[in-house]
Design an enzyme around this catalytic site. Structure first.
Site, PDB file in Angstrom:
ATOM      1  N   TYR A  77     -17.704   4.763  57.087  1.00  0.00           N
ATOM      2  CA  TYR A  77     -18.182   5.400  55.861  1.00  0.00           C
ATOM      3  C   TYR A  77     -18.404   4.354  54.781  1.00  0.00           C
ATOM      4  O   TYR A  77     -19.374   4.419  54.030  1.00  0.00           O
ATOM      5  CB  TYR A  77     -17.179   6.451  55.376  1.00  0.00           C
ATOM      6  N   PHE A 129     -49.187   6.307  43.510  1.00  0.00           N
ATOM      7  CA  PHE A 129     -48.875   6.798  44.846  1.00  0.00           C
ATOM      8  C   PHE A 129     -48.194   8.150  44.662  1.00  0.00           C
ATOM      9  O   PHE A 129     -47.453   8.347  43.702  1.00  0.00           O
ATOM     10  CB  PHE A 129     -47.976   5.836  45.636  1.00  0.00           C
ATOM     11  N   THR A 130     -48.460   9.065  45.589  1.00  0.00           N
ATOM     12  CA  THR A 130     -48.040  10.474  45.419  1.00  0.00           C
ATOM     13  C   THR A 130     -46.569  10.619  44.999  1.00  0.00           C
ATOM     14  O   THR A 130     -46.275  11.133  43.920  1.00  0.00           O
ATOM     15  CB  THR A 130     -48.287  11.249  46.721  1.00  0.00           C
ATOM     16  N   ASP A 220     -43.408  -1.916  44.311  1.00  0.00           N
ATOM     17  CA  ASP A 220     -43.455  -1.040  45.480  1.00  0.00           C
ATOM     18  C   ASP A 220     -43.811  -1.950  46.654  1.00  0.00           C
ATOM     19  O   ASP A 220     -44.969  -2.291  46.867  1.00  0.00           O
ATOM     20  CB  ASP A 220     -44.487   0.074  45.297  1.00  0.00           C
ATOM     21  N   LYS A 263     -42.579   1.515  56.925  1.00  0.00           N
ATOM     22  CA  LYS A 263     -43.917   0.899  57.054  1.00  0.00           C
ATOM     23  C   LYS A 263     -43.744  -0.538  57.556  1.00  0.00           C
ATOM     24  O   LYS A 263     -43.447  -0.734  58.726  1.00  0.00           O
ATOM     25  CB  LYS A 263     -44.642   0.930  55.704  1.00  0.00           C
ATOM     26  N   ARG A 387     -57.261  11.738  51.993  1.00  0.00           N
ATOM     27  CA  ARG A 387     -56.815  11.119  50.749  1.00  0.00           C
ATOM     28  C   ARG A 387     -57.956  11.319  49.765  1.00  0.00           C
ATOM     29  O   ARG A 387     -58.823  10.481  49.616  1.00  0.00           O
ATOM     30  CB  ARG A 387     -56.539   9.620  50.940  1.00  0.00           C
ATOM     31  N   PHE A 454     -51.053  18.485  49.574  1.00  0.00           N
ATOM     32  CA  PHE A 454     -51.754  18.058  50.793  1.00  0.00           C
ATOM     33  C   PHE A 454     -50.915  18.228  52.048  1.00  0.00           C
ATOM     34  O   PHE A 454     -51.445  18.393  53.133  1.00  0.00           O
ATOM     35  CB  PHE A 454     -52.222  16.597  50.668  1.00  0.00           C
TER      36      PHE A 454
END
Ligand SMILES: *Cc1c(COP(=O)(O)O)cnc(C)c1O
Length: 462
Positions: A77, A129-130, A220, A263, A387, A454
């Site tokens: 933990y 970005f969303t 980002d 990614k 998009r 979307f």
């Protein structure tokens, strides 16, 4: 593109050790599947998809080293050894001092937005970005796009369309005051612009400007290594630097980062917040306990942190990136050969089809990109995503659709998953749809969720 790095082709720097068999279905089946999914490719079942290019998020193939890392999971933990491996990797490859693991990128976006943004603050960014923008707004911030105009122009072949327009940023500072701007949200390989890179010289200029005004840069860094490859290929002075060196330099020019490790870093789930400032780290470490988990695992299992630490190292290898981007470029070149209108330069993680040009006869309010993604699936079982106007959502005040300049279908390539023959099938199929494009009609939306519509919106053919 200049090939200063290696003369050999982009051939994969790995061999295949295990395969996953795929269902091959018929067009009739796909018609039914698509109708049941409300013509939204997000609502298709994966088993009904032949080649899945919906996203490069969490869909990459892990290496044997990463898989063996899973066996080394220390599921304590508190203080798992895998956390310390991850922390070492973040420091060594990304330069950041502190790391807070989160379940994925948006977990990190949530925390950074809550601790840095006050209601009414302005958050400039190189295109939205969303999830990033939504978390900024939920914290009371207002996103302002400061990307260069070229990024919104599908005709422009400028090599660094991810660059920030410092005049636009300066205008915001003059209008609102620097104290209203806690940070610039700077993305590498700008997703919504088509995986377009920011140049090192632009980032350096941004650094100088923001330092002068006491504004931080939050990076980002979801696809930072892909951005580094483009700098190596196209920016003066970087041809002889390794991807790893360039990645390190990019990160060093920023104050912290949010990472979706699904990614670049080639794991199926996970992310983190990285930050240099000790006080902000304290706040983040405190907040992660409320929303994700203890600060030495956040939202991740020990084994997943191990696979991530290994994936980070693999992601900054020159050979890996050569093959990764090489495959994307190969597909883009095949599509161009069929005359398919795509965004140029070809980006890092996928091909972006210009649906406004592809289906020029369909008005934007009838969702041309959504329609095209549906048709591409129908033709050969290749799953892509919209998009465009659906992703752009509605204006908060007027309730009207936002009408983005770019109306795109994103053809995203998972890392290390598909072969060159798959790329050929994709190009043939999209080329085929292009040949009968005039017969395709628009759609209407029959169900619209409130947030990030979307993902779950449903449509009917007109
Ligand atoms: C995917 C992505 C995110 C969000 O990360 P998740 O892991 O999906 O939560 C943020 N920014 C960019 C550029 C992304 O591509």
């Amino acid at each position: 593109m200049k090939q200063s790095f290696r003369k050999h082709s982009w051939a994969e720097p790995y061999k295949i050790k295990m395969v996953e068999l795929l269902d091959m279905n018929e067009r009739e089946d796909r018609e039914n599947f698509l109708r049941e999914a409300g013509y939204n490719t997000f609502l298709l079942k994966s088993k009904d998809v032949y080649i899945d290019l919906l996203t490069d998020s969490g869909t990459s193939a892990m290496s044997d080293r990463q898989w063996s890392g899973l066996m080394m999971g220390d599921e304590a933990y508190a203080g798992s050894r895998n956390f310390y491996h991850l922390e070492d990797a973040v420091r060594k490859f990304y330069s950041y001092k502190h790391v807070v693991p989160t379940h994925q990128g948006r977990g990190a976006e949530h925390i950074i937005s809550q601790i840095m943004i006050k209601p009414g603050d302005i958050i400039p960014g190189n295109m939205y970005f969303t999830t990033t923008k939504l978390h900024q707004e939920l914290a009371g911030g207002i996103f302002k796009d400061v990307i260069i105009d070229e990024a919104h122009d599908s005709e422009s072949e400028f090599p660094f369309k991810g660059n920030i327009d410092l005049d636009k940023l300066d205008a915001l500072v003059k209008t609102y005051g620097a104290e209203k701007i806690p940070y610039v949200a700077m993305a590498t390989s700008v997703n919504m612009a088509g995986g377009q890179p920011i140049s090192m010289s632009n980032l350096k200029a941004l650094r100088t400007y923001t330092q002068k005004h006491g504004i931080k840069i939050i990076h980002d860094m979801t696809r930072v290594a892909e951005n580094a490859w483009f700098i190596k290929q196209g920016e003066e002075g970087y041809a002889d630097k390794s991807v790893a060196e360039i990645v390190y330099e990019i990160c060093s020019l920023t104050d912290g980062a949010t990472m979706s490790s699904k990614k670049d870093a080639m794991v199926n789930i996970g992310g983190f917040l990285a930050i240099n400032d000790d006080d902000l780290f304290d706040e983040a470490r405190n907040m992660v306990v409320v929303y994700e988990g203890l600060h030495t695992y956040g939202g991740m299992a020990g084994r997943d942190m191990e696979a991530l630490a290994i994936g980070i190292e693999e992601s900054v290898s020159d050979n890996h990136m050569h093959a990764r981007i090489g495959q994307v470029q190969y597909l883009g070149e095949q599509l161009l050969r069929y005359g398919v209108p795509i965004i140029k330069p070809i980006g890092g993680h996928g091909i972006f089809i210009d649906a406004k040009k592809f289906l020029a006869h369909i008005p934007q309010a009838q969702f041309p990109a959504q329609r095209l993604a549906a048709e591409i699936y129908l033709d050969a079982g290749v799953r892509t995503m919209e998009r465009g106007i659906v992703s752009a959502g509605r204006n908060k005040e007027s309730g009207e659709h936002n009408f983005p300049k770019l109306e795109l279908v994103r053809v995203t390539i998972p890392r290390r998953v598909y072969t060159q023959a798959h790329m050929d099938v994709i190009a043939e199929s999209i080329g085929n749809v292009y040949s009968y494009r005039h017969e395709i009609k628009g759609m209407k939306m029959i169900y619209e969720p409130k947030y990030l519509r979307f993902f779950q919106a449903r449509f009917e053919l007109l």
